[in-house]
Each structure stands twice: as structure tokens, then as C-alpha cells.
Write an enzyme that holds these catalytic residues in place. Structure first.
Site, PDB file in Angstrom:
ATOM      1  N   LYS A 183       0.715  -1.070   0.035  1.00  0.00           N
ATOM      2  CA  LYS A 183      -0.103  -0.004  -0.098  1.00  0.00           C
ATOM      3  C   LYS A 183       0.896   1.268   0.125  1.00  0.00           C
ATOM      4  O   LYS A 183       2.028   1.134   0.631  1.00  0.00           O
ATOM      5  CB  LYS A 183      -1.083   0.063   1.203  1.00  0.00           C
ATOM      6  CG  LYS A 183      -2.032   0.983   1.376  1.00  0.00           C
ATOM      7  CD  LYS A 183      -2.933   0.878   2.741  1.00  0.00           C
ATOM      8  CE  LYS A 183      -4.016   1.818   2.635  1.00  0.00           C
ATOM      9  NZ  LYS A 183      -4.861   1.586   3.655  1.00  0.00           N
ATOM     10  N   SER A 240      -9.583   1.841   2.735  1.00  0.00           N
ATOM     11  CA  SER A 240      -8.760   2.308   2.224  1.00  0.00           C
ATOM     12  C   SER A 240      -7.740   1.580   1.272  1.00  0.00           C
ATOM     13  O   SER A 240      -7.333   2.009   0.210  1.00  0.00           O
ATOM     14  CB  SER A 240      -7.960   3.673   2.850  1.00  0.00           C
ATOM     15  OG  SER A 240      -7.371   2.821   3.956  1.00  0.00           O
ATOM     16  N   SER A 264      -9.901  -0.704   7.234  1.00  0.00           N
ATOM     17  CA  SER A 264      -9.297  -0.517   5.553  1.00  0.00           C
ATOM     18  C   SER A 264      -8.655  -1.628   5.166  1.00  0.00           C
ATOM     19  O   SER A 264      -8.226  -1.614   4.009  1.00  0.00           O
ATOM     20  CB  SER A 264      -8.197   0.788   5.711  1.00  0.00           C
ATOM     21  OG  SER A 264      -9.223   1.966   5.679  1.00  0.00           O
TER      22      SER A 264
END
Lengths: 496, 520
Positions: free
Chosen positions: B80, B155, B179
Site C-alpha cells: 500500500k 482504504s 481499511s
């Protein structure tokens, strides 16, 4: 207290920041050494890079605890770290890690006294002692907008102890005495070197005056004074600011608590010797303090606090008292000796003990020893003569075996050659002059100087000095006092 | 080569170790899959093809000569884009950090490098991890591999989508309020949020420091265990990481839990819950019962305040954590000449009109630089949360909002402590519904926030939770099952999840080809 009539009392509270003597910064391993080229003592942590986390420097917490204990504070059993948030270019994270509602130390005091006796011994209450990180340094031209501002982050993250006093300081002299005592205490504790030139001690003052008016007491608006770069500057700034506030009150009648009257910040201009209001808008700032989620609170156990208290050692105030009561020194001597630091006092105690005359030892240390330390810029630990050697020299002086001036020469020789007292005496050719030798010399002088003898007889006793001078030339080891005495006696006898 | 990509990470590791597959082949297969599909999916912000192949070749060589290799040697892992990686752009999907190249590695990145994992690329996310649909990314949309018109969740939407679309067997995400678990559920993969303090946060660009955790996404529970084992562990650089040994998750994950007690929470099944999701979760309960687990009702009475508390605490911390993006030291800065020219023009105008008050209030160049940098560098959702948090921490509001939220947080934690006296894990839905449409909630922040209601409690309580596939909706969208376990009981959590996975068959391949055919 004033020339124009109204009496007033001065209220000063000091906020002092001292830099802790740690090897590394508060939250990272960067060095705290002063004077390195800009931005060479930084890492991702102290420049607040995205993603970094602080790790508390344990040594800094220990030193803060030490200082808080020595300042007689209540120690927080649980202390935590809070973020103080504001925007400034030298604050890379946009917040400073500090302590808000649970500082390490609360409600302490520091005792001050004036060896010159201008104010009585008193306690200045300490409101709080807390640990925080320093910001960086801006060198800027922001308002003029002509050049780029530059920022040095070497200092960012340096551990600072903030020590806030209550407004118990009643005069500029007390302010200076408080700072000197605080500095000495921090130095004794090994907490800070308090070097103002290098920024390891900074002072801001909150000051106002309580004026006795016919309608009752009135307080002037509180002014925070910044930019004082020496203790002398603090003393002068306070004296100036107090007078300025008094005059402003007489002129305007403005007082604390009036509508629209807030605390303002003024800067001391050392060159002009005046304070000037800071230009910035008076906004009440909201720092939005909240507990830093990256750092765990610290819990002190009773045992930890007690063992830190035990480890404090003897502090300056107690040491001064002991030198006066146990060693019979005057307050002034105690002040000077203790002011030189613990090792100096230790040296004194050893010398005094061994030679048996504390006052003599004190005199020698304040004059001869201290002069050499200052000349050479060395510490007592580097002084070439041991306390034991010095004590032997002083004993000889006490027993009349050496005059003070010859003893000075001997000490100088001992320092220069690093030799023993005996070796120095030998090198200087000093021998004891016995009574008959002295008498013979004096008889010769009286015989050879009829003119001087006549003058003395006529009552010009000072003329005897010429004989003493000649005696010292003929034999440097004679004691001038004994020569004088002996010659006088001979002149008197010969005249009868 | 698609067959290769169907293998789990654990299987691939065996193939690599036995020499049947070379790391270069595997990486190339992933790169090919990315090349083929990521134009549509948009999971990656950046793919480091050259570096990944070079690293793979090096690992192949080391294996060949019998040099020891790390526990993930040759396995591609997507990261990420909020995890700092030395000299690799770490953007947090924000304009603010578009050009930020960290001078250091996050601890988890360092661990992955030491484990010889291959860092395949950087995955898309909501800006600064603020969002639940990956739509707040300043750079691109990510599409759900099960339906290109739908969000992948967020997210960590990129990290979930790339694993679902077989572009990589493993990825790393971060979870502040769901997330990892929420996009895992919506993309039909496994995503685990470890206990707060289990994985070092050093190098994770902070959103909400007391809630953020880094965790694995994978297609199986075993693979998540494998990756977690590498990520977890104490780190002296993170004072909130906990010095506890890391159990060998990947060794024990297959062992069934005897006498497993599962808690179900009646509060979960409110009217907001989609019927298909509710059914899938009920079905999961039946599966566990059939596996010998006992099912008990437990109550989490304060969970109903969780979203409210979360949306005070997380923005408060965010408002502080994001203060450093002021244009001075790193990241975006507004173009200075234009800014100064504008300011001068404003000043000139005010002088002409003689507006003294406005003139006095005019920004200094410094303040204008701060203001404009942040206005231009941050997107709407980030600004919204900064404002929320700033407000909540302001003098006069702090007690009513922030402190109150902390109290709620303590009560939520107590609810869980009490519940875990009676049960080993708590089971429930991950999301109120399957993936919604792109754009559906982007203008309705409240609806977006309420989508987090089942996941934020885990972060508030500081415990661990996992999302595993448990079914599909009539539209063919994946549904996730949420399991939560007490702090530092990841081993139990993984084993409970693996039991379910072994008994069911919800690990499926998204119909990428069909979706393309269906596109107008």
C-alpha cells in the site's frame, strides 16, 4: 518605592528552559552537540518525516526527574506526553511534543539568598517542571520578503526542561539570584550546563507591578518579556520594564483585567536597553493539546522516586550552610567556593581538613588557586597541586616556616614544575634564617645606614622600610617583619 | 501462466523451494497479469517491474547455489502506498506527497526485504487512508475485480483488488477503521487487522496513530498467516509495538480449535444490514456449528456509539498528524511566485480601496504559503477530516468531543473484555452490504462513514480481526465474514478462520474476462 509617590510591589515569574545534558536528542539518536554545520545533526525522526515515530530518551526522563526532585516538586506518579500544535517553519511536525496537564514535577520551590544582603533568604515557588523537545532555528527575512528564510534543524528534538516559577520574585536582583541559583543547581545535578551563549539556558519573564493607590491596590497588565540573553540582561530588562509599567499606569491608568487588556509580549533590546512590543497580532492561541498517541505514559514507582532522591547528592544550598556552620566560613566565602562546583568544594574540604585552618584554605583557594584555573581555563581536577600538597604548604605558613609571599612563590613553582613543596623550596633556595644570623644582618644594616637610623630616631618610622629592602636583597629568606622588628629594637637600644 | 497465479502463496513457496518454479517466472506472470488487467482495475499506482525481476533473478541464483533465503523468498508482495520505502515514491495517493521519496524503509518493508519477498509495486488507496472506497485517491479510481462499476472498498482498495485479480498472491494494507477487512470483504479475499502493537507502525505514514495497524491481504487464511508472521514483532523504533514473541502462525494455522466458542452479537443484525449479507453470515454460523463450535449470544452495548467515537478520535489524531504537510520541509508547496503575485495584488487592491481592517488581516506570505499549500495539496475528504479533528480538539470542545469519545472507546473495550470471557471469537458481518457503485456514496460522507460500523470497533478496542469470504450476492458480489479475537490472539483468529475456509468453497476467481465482454 518610587520617586513619584505611589508605592508598588514587583511581581516577576520566570520561565526557564534548560537543555538537558544528554548525548542524544529526546526522540532519536542524533547528537545534541552545539555548533555543528546547519542540518548535519538530523534524521528522519527529528525532522518529522512522514511515517516516523518518536522513542523517548530514558536518560532525559531521568534527568528531568532529578531536576524536579531537587526543586522540591511533587513528582507525578504518571506522566505523559502531549502535542502542542502550532504552525511555524522551524517546527517540522506542526506540533511540539511537550507536557500539558501531567508534568513530571509540580509545586516545588527554590531557595535564594543574597550574600550581599540586599534581600533576605527566601523561597521562590516553582509551579511546574516539564520535559519537552526544542524546535529548530529560523534565520529569516519573512516580513521584508527579500530573501529566503533558512532553517537549521540541528536543535530540533533537543531535550529541554521547562521550569516555571510562581510570580514570587520581588526585584530584578532576586530575578538574577534565582537564575544564578537555578543554574548552579542544574550544574550540580549534572542536568544542564546552562550555557546561555549556546542556547542551553533561555529565560522569559512575566512581570507586572501591584501599585498601592488611594483607592486600593491595582495591578498593571502582565507583560511577557523575551529575548534576554544574559542574567545581567534579565536584571536590567526587569528594572526597565517595571519602571515603564509604572509610568504607563500613571499616564494611562490601564490595569490588568480592564476590558480589552491582555497579556502582551515585549522584546528586550539589549543595545538600546529598552523593551519593545512585539509586532505580531495579539491572538489568543489555541494549541489544541492532546496526548501523543505515539508515546506511552511513564509511571514512576515510589522506589524509583526514592532512589532518584537518594542519588541527588548534596545540593548547593546545603553545602553553603555546611561550610558556614561546620567550617566557620563567612557567607561570602561559602558562596564563592560552592559557586565553583562540587569538585572545587571537595578540594577545599580536603585542604581545610589537612591544614586545620579553613579560612586560610578558603583564602588561598579563592585567590591563588582560582586565579590559575581561570588563567589556564582548567578545572580543579586538572590543577597540578593536590589538596594534600597545598595543605602542607599552608601548614608551613601557619607555623611561620614560610611567609605568605614566599609561600606564593613556592606554590607557583609547584604548579610550574609539578614538584613537591620541598623541591620547590629547595629550587628557590629558601632556607630558614636563624635568630643569630638575622641579628648579625640587622646590626650590619644599622651600622652601615646612619642616615636612615637618624630619620627613624626623628620619628620617621617609615624610613625603616629601606633597611628591610636591603635585608631582603642580602638574604631573600629573611622575614621582613622580623627584620623590621629587630632593626627597630637595635636603633632604640643604640640610642639610649 | 494463469495457472501459476491460481496457486496460493504457500503452494508457490513450495514450488519455488523445490525448484519447480523460478521466482523470475512467477514475477513475470504477475507482471503479465498486471499488464493485461490493471489498465481496467487500477490497483497499482506504480509497478517496479525492473527492480522486481532483478530481485527475483537474484533470489533464483541464491537458491540455485544453495544459499539460505528468507521465508518469503521469491513471493511477490504489493505494498500500500502509505508505507515508506527507501527512494521509492510513497504518495499516500495524495497530491501532497506526489513526489515524496522517503530516505528510509518502514519496519515492515525492511522485514519484507529481509524475508526476500519481492516488492512488486505500490497499491492505490484512499488519500492518506481516509475513505472506504479508494475513490478519494488523488490519482486514479480502482475498480472491483468482480464488477468494474463498483468500488473495491477502501482504504486498502488497491491491495485487495490486486490480490483478487491474481496480480499478486500477497499484499500489505493498513487498517485504521476497517481499511484492510472491508476491501478484503468486498473483493472476496482474506484480510487481517492485527492487534494494536503487534506490527510496527514505523514508516507507516500516520493517519490516526492510536488506531493504525498494518496487516496482510491474501487469498487464503494460510497465506495471511505466512505474511503476518513476517510483518509482526516488536520494534524498538515504535514505542507502541509490544515486546511479545511472534507465534509461528503459518505452522499452527491448520490446527483445528477444539471446543471453539463463537459469539454472535444481536446488535449486528439491525435494519441497516443487507439481507443477503445477513443470510451469508447466518450460514457461516451454521457451518461453525457443524464443525463442533458452540454458538453464544454476546452483547456489545456500546458498539452503537462506535462510529461516532471513531469519527472524533481518528480525525483528531489526523488533524495533528497531517499538520506537518505545510509546504516547508517536504511534500507539495504551492508555486511561490504566483502566490506572492496574488498576495501583492490583493494588498494593492485593499490599499486602493482603503480597507484598513482587511489590510491588517491579510496573510503574511508565510501564512498564505501554508494556507494555499494545504488547500491545493489535500483532497476534500482529507480536508473534511482535518477540520473535524481541529474542531474536536479546540479549546472549549475538547472535553465534549475528544474526551467523551475516549470514554466511549474505553466502554467499547470493556464490552469486548466482557464478551471474551464467554467466547473465543466474535463473528459477524464485515460490511452492511456488498460493494456499492462507484460514485454512489462519494457525495454522502455520512453514508460512507456508516459503512464502517462493523469494523471500527476492532480498532477502537485494539483487538484483532479478520475478513474471510463467506458467500456471494445474487449479483455475484463477494460477501465477507468478520471474526474478531482478543488482543494478541491472532493465532486463535487465524485457526478459527482456517476452519471455516476448509469447510467451505468461497475462494473463487473473479470473472475478469466476462466483465470485459459485458462492458459497453
Amino acid at each position: 518605592m518610587s520617586d513619584t509617590g505611589l508605592a508598588y510591589e514587583i511581581w516577576i515569574g520566570l520561565e526557564v528552559h534548560v537543555q538537558l545534558l544528554t548525548e542524544s536528542k529526546l526522540f532519536c539518536g542524533c547528537s545534541t552537540r552545539f555548533g555543528a554545520p546547519p542540518n548535519t545533526q538530523t534524521c528522519p525522526v527529528c525532522i518529522g518525516m512522514p511515517g516516523v515515530l518518536p522513542v523517548m530518551n530514558r536518560r532525559a526522563v531521568e534527568l528531568a526527574l532529578r531536576a524536579a526532585l531537587a526543586l522540591n516538586c511533587q513528582i507525578a506518579r504518571l506522566t505523559k506526553w502531549d502535542r502542542k500544535q502550532y504552525y511555524y517553519p522551524d517546527l517540522p511536525k506542526g506540533y511540539q511534543i511537550s507536557q500539558y496537564d501531567l508534568p513530571i514535577g509540580l509545586d516545588g520551590h527554590l531557595e535564594i539568598e543574597d550574600p550581599k544582603g540586599r534581600f533576605p533568604r527566601k523561597q521562590i515557588r516553582i509551579q511546574r517542571v516539564h520535559l519537552e523537545e526544542d524546535a529548530g532555528k529560523s534565520m529569516h527575512d519573512e516580513k521584508a520578503g527579500l530573501a529566503d528564510s533558512r532553517i537549521d534543524l540541528n536543535r530540533a528534538g533537543t531535550p529541554l526542561l521547562e521550569i516555571v516559577s510562581r510570580p514570587d520574585i520581588r526585584s530584578p536582583e532576586e530575578a538574577k539570584a534565582y537564575l544564578e541559583e537555578l543554574k548552579l543547581l542544574m550544574w550540580y545535578l549534572g542536568v544542564s550546563d546552562c550555557n546561555m551563549q549556546e542556547g542551553s539556558l533561555r529565560v522569559d519573564a512575566n512581570v507586572n507591578i501591584q501599585i498601592s493607590t488611594p483607592d486600593g491596590p491595582v495591578a498593571t497588565p502582565i507583560v511577557e518579556v523575551k529575548n534576554m540573553n544574559s542574567f545581567r540582561a534579565v536584571e536590567r530588562a526587569m528594572a526597565y520594564e517595571v519602571q515603564r509599567q509604572y509610568e504607563e499606569y500613571l499616564r494611562t491608568g490601564r490595569k490588568k483585567g480592564d476590558p480589552g487588556v491582555h497579556k502582551t509580549t515585549w522584546l528586550w533590546d539589549d543595545g538600546a536597553e529598552i523593551t519593545r512590543p512585539m509586532r505580531s497580532k495579539e491572538e489568543s492561541s489555541d494549541y489544541r493539546y492532546f496526548p501523543d498517541p505515539d508515546l506511552a505514559p511513564v509511571v514512576f514507582t515510589e522506589e524509583e522516586i526514592e532512589s532518584a532522591r537518594q542519588a541527588l547528592g548534596e545540593l548547593p544550598a546545603s553545602l553553603r550552610r555546611r561550610l558556614q556552620t561546620d567550617w566557620g566560613l563567612p557567607a561570602y566565602d561559602a558562596e564563592v567556593l560552592v559557586g565553583q562546583g562540587q569538585p572545587f568544594v571537595d578540594y577545599f574540604l580536603q585542604t581545610a581538613q589537612s591544614c586545620g585552618d579553613p579560612k586560610l584554605a578558603s583564602n588561598w583557594m579563592q585567590q591563588d588557586v582560582l586565579r590559575l584555573l581561570n588563567e589556564r581555563g582548567i578545572t580543579i581536577q586538572q590543577y597540578p597541586v593536590s589538596a594534600e600538597e597545598l595543605a602542607r604548604l599552608l601548614s608551613k605558613v601557619r607555623q611561620g616556616g614560610l611567609t605568605t609571599s614566599r609561600a606564593r612563590e613556592v606554590l607557583a613553582r609547584m604548579v610550574a614544575d609539578g614538584c613537591s613543596m620541598e623541591a620547590a623550596i629547595q629550587a628557590l633556595g629558601i632556607t630558614e634564617v636563624d635568630e643569630s644570623e638575622l641579628l648579625a644582618l640587622c646590626e650590619q644594616l644599622v651600622r652601615e645606614n646612619p642616615k636612615t637610623v637618624a630619620e627613624v630616631r626623628q620619628g620617621k618610622l617609615k624610613a625603616i622600610g629601606a633597611l628591610v629592602g636591603q635585608a631582603k636583597k642580602k638574604n631573600p629568606n629573611v622575614d621582613p617583619a622580623r627584620v623590621q622588628q629587630s632593626c627597630l629594637k637595635l636603633i632604640q637600644e643604640s640610642g639610649q | 501462466m494463469t495457472d501459476l497465479l491460481e496457486h496460493t502463496a504457500a503452494e508457490l513457496l513450495e514450488l519455488l523451494n523445490s525448484g519447480q518454479v523460478r521466482a523470475v517466472e512467477l514475477v513475470q506472470a504477475c507482471l503479465d497479469q498486471i499488464a493485461r488487467w490493471d489498465g481496467l482495475v487500477g490497483a497499482f499506482l506504480q509497478v517496479g517491474a525492473e527492480a522486481a525481476l532483478a530481485q527475483a533473478a537474484q533470489i533464483d541464483r541464491r537458491r540455485q547455489v544453495g544459499e539460505p533465503v528468507g521465508p518469503l523468498a521469491g513471493l511477490p508482495v504489493a505494498i500500500k502506498d502509505n508505507l515508506c520505502t527507501l527512494n521509492v515514491p510513497t504518495t499516500c495517493a495524495s497530491r501532497m506527497l506526489a513526489d515524496f521519496r522517503p530516505p528510509y524503509d518502514a519496519t515492515v518493508v525492511q522485514r519484507l526485504k529481509q524475508a526476500d519477498a519481492i516488492l512488486l509495486g505500490r497499491t492505490n488507496m484512499d488519500e492518506f487512508a481516509m475513505g472506504g472506497s479508494t475513490e478519494t485517491s488523488a490519482f486514479q479510481k480502482t475498480r472491483n475485480p468482480w464488477d468494474f462499476e463498483r468500488i473495491p472498498g477502501g482504504s486498502s482498495g488497491g491491495s485487495a483488488a490486486c490480490v483478487a485479480a491474481r496480480m499478486t498472491p500477497l499484499s500489505v494494507g493498513t487498517d485504521t477503521g476497517g481499511s484492510i477487512r472491508q476491501p478484503a470483504a468486498l473483493c472476496g479475499v482474506v484480510g487481517l487487522k492485527p492487534t494494536y502493537g503487534r506490527v510496527s507502525r514505523y514508516g507507516l505514514v500516520a493517519f490516526a496513530s492510536s488506531l493504525d495497524q498494518i496487516g496482510p491481504l491474501a487469498r487464503t487464511v494460510e497465506d495471511a498467516a505466512l505474511l503476518l508472521e513476517v510483518l509482526a514483532g516488536h520494534d524498538p523504533k515504535d514505542s507502541t509495538s509490544v515486546p511479545r514473541p511472534v507465534p509461528p502462525y503459518s505452522k499452527t494455522v491448520g490446527e483445528k480449535l477444539q471446543g471453539l466458542r463463537i459469539g454472535v452479537v444481536p446488535e449486528h443484525y439491525t435494519e441497516g444490514l443487507d439481507e443477503e449479507v445477513a443470510q451469508a453470515v447466518q450460514e457461516a454460523v451454521r457451518v461453525y456449528r457443524s464443525l463442533g463450535a458452540t454458538i453464544r449470544e454476546v452483547h456489545l452495548p456500546h458498539s452503537k456509539y462506535a462510529v461516532a467515537a471513531y469519527y472524533i478520535i481518528a480525525p483528531s489524531e489526523a488533524s495533528s498528524n497531517l499538520a506537518r504537510y505545510d509546504g516547508v520541509h517536504f511534500g507539495y508547496r504551492t508555486p511561490e511566485q504566483a502566490m506572492r503575485a496574488q498576495l501583492e495584488a490583493e494588498e494593492a487592491l485593499l490599499r486602493r480601496t482603503g480597507n484598513q481592517t482587511a489590510l491588517e488581516e491579510l496573510d503574511t506570505p508565510l501564512v498564505r504559503m501554508f494556507r494555499q499549500t494545504r488547500s491545493e495539496g489535500f483532497g476534500a475528504e482529507v480536508k473534511r477530516r482535518i477540520m473535524l479533528g481541529t474542531y474536536a480538539l479546540s479549546a472549549g470542545y475538547y472535553e465534549a468531543y475528544y474526551l467523551k469519545a475516549l470514554k466511549v472507546r474505553r466502554l467499547i473495550r470493556q464490552d469486548f473484555d466482557q464478551a471474551f470471557q464467554e467466547v473465543d471469537v466474535i463473528l459477524g458481518p464485515v460490511t452492511p452490504s456488498p460493494a456499492f457503485r462507484l460514485g454512489e456514496k462519494i457525495d454522502d460522507p455520512l453514508a460512507m462513514y456508516l459503512f464502517d460500523l462493523y469494523t471500527v470497533v476492532t480498532n477502537l478496542a485494539g483487538i484483532c480481526g479478520v475478513s474471510i469470504p463467506c458467500g456471494f450476492s445474487r449479483l455475484g458480489l463477494p460477501i465477507g465474514l468478520h471474526l474478531q479475537a482478543p488482543a494478541f490472539e491472532e493465532d486463535r483468529l487465524l485457526r478459527a478462520a482456517a476452519m471455516f475456509q476448509q469447510a467451505t468453497d468461497w475462494r473463487r476467481r473473479p470473472p475478469l474476462e466476462k466483465l470485459v465482454a459485458r462492458r459497453p
